[in-house]
Design a protein around this motif. Structure first.
Motif, mmCIF file in Angstrom:
data_model
loop_
_atom_site.group_PDB
_atom_site.id
_atom_site.type_symbol
_atom_site.label_atom_id
_atom_site.label_comp_id
_atom_site.label_asym_id
_atom_site.label_seq_id
_atom_site.Cartn_x
_atom_site.Cartn_y
_atom_site.Cartn_z
ATOM 1 N N ARG A 12 -34.096 4.773 15.485
ATOM 2 C CA ARG A 12 -33.057 5.704 16.207
ATOM 3 C C ARG A 12 -33.168 7.046 15.622
ATOM 4 N NH1 ARG A 12 -26.658 4.875 14.626
ATOM 5 N NH2 ARG A 12 -26.014 6.520 15.945
ATOM 6 N N TYR A 13 -33.465 7.123 14.407
ATOM 7 C CA TYR A 13 -33.566 8.606 13.911
ATOM 8 C C TYR A 13 -34.893 9.196 13.754
ATOM 9 C CZ TYR A 13 -28.706 7.773 12.580
ATOM 10 O OH TYR A 13 -27.444 7.252 12.467
ATOM 11 N N PHE A 14 -35.867 8.300 13.884
ATOM 12 C CA PHE A 14 -37.283 9.190 13.545
ATOM 13 C C PHE A 14 -38.197 8.787 15.052
ATOM 14 C CE2 PHE A 14 -35.582 8.617 9.575
ATOM 15 C CZ PHE A 14 -35.709 9.708 9.127
ATOM 16 N N TRP A 15 -38.494 7.525 15.279
ATOM 17 C CA TRP A 15 -39.004 7.240 16.568
ATOM 18 C C TRP A 15 -38.625 7.807 17.499
ATOM 19 C CZ3 TRP A 15 -43.997 6.447 16.931
ATOM 20 C CH2 TRP A 15 -44.586 5.843 18.113
ATOM 21 N N GLN A 16 -37.321 7.644 18.198
ATOM 22 C CA GLN A 16 -36.770 8.069 19.266
ATOM 23 C C GLN A 16 -37.006 9.668 19.595
ATOM 24 O OE1 GLN A 16 -33.110 5.925 19.773
ATOM 25 N NE2 GLN A 16 -33.811 4.252 20.445
ATOM 26 N N PRO A 17 -36.449 10.295 18.572
ATOM 27 C CA PRO A 17 -36.424 11.675 18.592
ATOM 28 C C PRO A 17 -37.930 12.259 18.829
ATOM 29 C CG PRO A 17 -35.058 11.110 17.041
ATOM 30 C CD PRO A 17 -35.650 9.919 17.302
ATOM 31 N N LEU A 18 -38.663 11.635 18.117
ATOM 32 C CA LEU A 18 -40.186 11.919 18.336
ATOM 33 C C LEU A 18 -40.714 11.655 19.803
ATOM 34 C CD1 LEU A 18 -41.808 10.999 14.992
ATOM 35 C CD2 LEU A 18 -41.388 13.395 15.715
ATOM 36 N N THR A 19 -40.391 10.494 20.220
ATOM 37 C CA THR A 19 -40.812 10.259 21.606
ATOM 38 C C THR A 19 -40.168 10.621 22.853
ATOM 39 O OG1 THR A 19 -39.931 8.067 21.496
ATOM 40 C CG2 THR A 19 -42.254 8.170 20.549
#
Length: 176
Positions: free
Chosen positions: A157-164
């Motif tokens: 939620r906080y790292f993977w989704q914003p990066l992708t």
């Protein structure tokens, strides 16, 4: 049925509480891993890091206090087997960490002496410290396993989704 939205102020608070828990958990995990390798850190760093770990653990407990109180109240009533197991593992982990930290302070050869304090030594306290450290490895592993779903979902939620997340094309000025 009317749909109510969560006020932005509450969303922000929940967001920051989740991230605060997440980063504290990560810091505690790495501090634990580093502190468990005295050959790597040396005795002085091991002792001071252990004391800092104890303080961070108290803060961790305070952050989760509402959960602790809620589950404790429901312990004798309706509570799933998974929640009971998690509570038991967390309780044993907490007791183990308290004994581990306190015996570490008790047998301290560097940190307490730097503060002008000296307690006691002896085979019993060293052995108890070693035994609780060994048990802590297994209990931390169980604690992480039981929280794995939260760890993965929070990371996504906080790292993977914003990066992708696909970036929307921003129109350029001047047609280039």
């Amino acid at each position: 049925m009317a749909v109510t939205s969560i006020p932005a102020e509450r969303k922000k608070k929940r967001f920051s509480e989740t991230l605060k828990n997440y980063w504290l958990d990560i810091a505690l995990f790495f501090a634990f891993i580093i502190d468990m390798n005295t050959r790597f850190t040396g005795l002085a760093i091991h002792e001071w890091l252990g004391i800092g770990f104890g303080v961070a653990l108290i803060y961790h407990m305070l952050l989760h206090w509402n959960w602790i109180v809620s589950i404790t109240k429901r312990l004798l009533g309706k509570l799933s087997g998974g929640q009971r197991l998690r509570y038991l593992i967390d309780l044993v982990l907490f007791i183990d960490m308290v004994v581990l930290t306190m015996t570490g302070i008790w047998i301290s050869e560097v940190a307490m002496r730097q503060l002008g304090l000296s307690f006691g030594e002896g085979f019993f306290w060293h052995r108890l410290h070693e035994q609780t450290a060994d048990l802590a490895i297994w209990l931390v592993a169980l604690h992480i396993a039981l929280d794995w779903k939260w760890i993965v979902s929070t990371t996504k939620r906080y790292f993977w989704q914003p990066l992708t997340k696909k970036r929307r094309a921003v129109p350029t000025v001047g047609g280039g």
